[in-house]
Design a protein around this motif. Structure first.
Motif, PDB file in Angstrom:
ATOM      1  N   VAL A   1       4.734  -2.306   7.541  1.00 29.03           N
ATOM      2  CA  VAL A   1       5.749  -1.260   7.421  1.00 29.03           C
ATOM      3  C   VAL A   1       6.716  -1.305   8.594  1.00 29.03           C
ATOM      4  O   VAL A   1       7.929  -1.149   8.408  1.00 29.03           O
TER       5      VAL A   1
ATOM      6  N   GLU B   1      -1.293  -3.010   7.765  1.00 23.95           N
ATOM      7  CA  GLU B   1      -0.345  -2.180   7.023  1.00 23.95           C
ATOM      8  C   GLU B   1       0.706  -1.595   7.953  1.00 23.95           C
ATOM      9  O   GLU B   1       1.894  -1.558   7.612  1.00 23.95           O
TER      10      GLU B   1
ATOM     11  N   MET C   1       0.865  -1.169   0.000  1.00 19.08           N
ATOM     12  CA  MET C   1       0.000   0.000   0.000  1.00 19.08           C
ATOM     13  C   MET C   1       0.911   1.232   0.000  1.00 19.08           C
ATOM     14  O   MET C   1       1.840   1.313   0.789  1.00 19.08           O
ATOM     15  N   ASN C   2       0.626   2.179  -0.860  1.00 17.60           N
ATOM     16  CA  ASN C   2       1.433   3.395  -0.864  1.00 17.60           C
ATOM     17  C   ASN C   2       0.835   4.428   0.096  1.00 17.60           C
ATOM     18  O   ASN C   2      -0.222   4.209   0.689  1.00 17.60           O
ATOM     19  N   ALA C   3       1.523   5.547   0.245  1.00 20.15           N
ATOM     20  CA  ALA C   3       1.106   6.558   1.221  1.00 20.15           C
ATOM     21  C   ALA C   3      -0.281   7.116   0.915  1.00 20.15           C
ATOM     22  O   ALA C   3      -1.087   7.354   1.822  1.00 20.15           O
ATOM     23  N   GLN C   4      -0.572   7.327  -0.358  1.00 15.39           N
ATOM     24  CA  GLN C   4      -1.886   7.870  -0.728  1.00 15.39           C
ATOM     25  C   GLN C   4      -3.000   6.875  -0.398  1.00 15.39           C
ATOM     26  O   GLN C   4      -4.033   7.251   0.166  1.00 15.39           O
ATOM     27  N   ASP C   5      -2.777   5.600  -0.717  1.00 14.19           N
ATOM     28  CA  ASP C   5      -3.764   4.570  -0.382  1.00 14.19           C
ATOM     29  C   ASP C   5      -3.979   4.501   1.132  1.00 14.19           C
ATOM     30  O   ASP C   5      -5.108   4.366   1.601  1.00 14.19           O
ATOM     31  N   PHE C   6      -2.878   4.586   1.874  1.00 12.27           N
ATOM     32  CA  PHE C   6      -2.962   4.556   3.333  1.00 12.27           C
ATOM     33  C   PHE C   6      -3.795   5.726   3.847  1.00 12.27           C
ATOM     34  O   PHE C   6      -4.678   5.553   4.688  1.00 12.27           O
TER      35      PHE C   6
END
Length: 69
Positions: free
Chosen positions: A46, A42, A1-6
């Protein structure tokens, strides 16, 4: 998951939490819990990556608070 999705996942989670507390809807509670579980997974993912990278090269990641290193 990228930062925007998060970010969008957390925003959706907060919306469902607020919806639940406003309505006490079972549906909102179930959605909030499902989103919380995704967010927790998530964060764990990370954290494990960061832990591994710290073990490999502890000084390669800059600290936000270098005076506390």
């Amino acid at each position: 998951m990228n930062a925007q999705d998060f970010f969008y996942k957390v925003a959706a989670m907060r919306y469902q939490q607020k919806e639940y507390f406003a309505t006490r809807s079972r549906h909102a509670l179930e959605k909030a819990k499902a989103l919380e579980k995704e967010i927790d997974a998530e964060i764990s993912r990370v954290n494990s990556i960061l832990s591994i990278s710290q073990q490999i090269a502890p000084d390669s990641t800059p600290s936000l608070f270098p005076e506390y290193k």
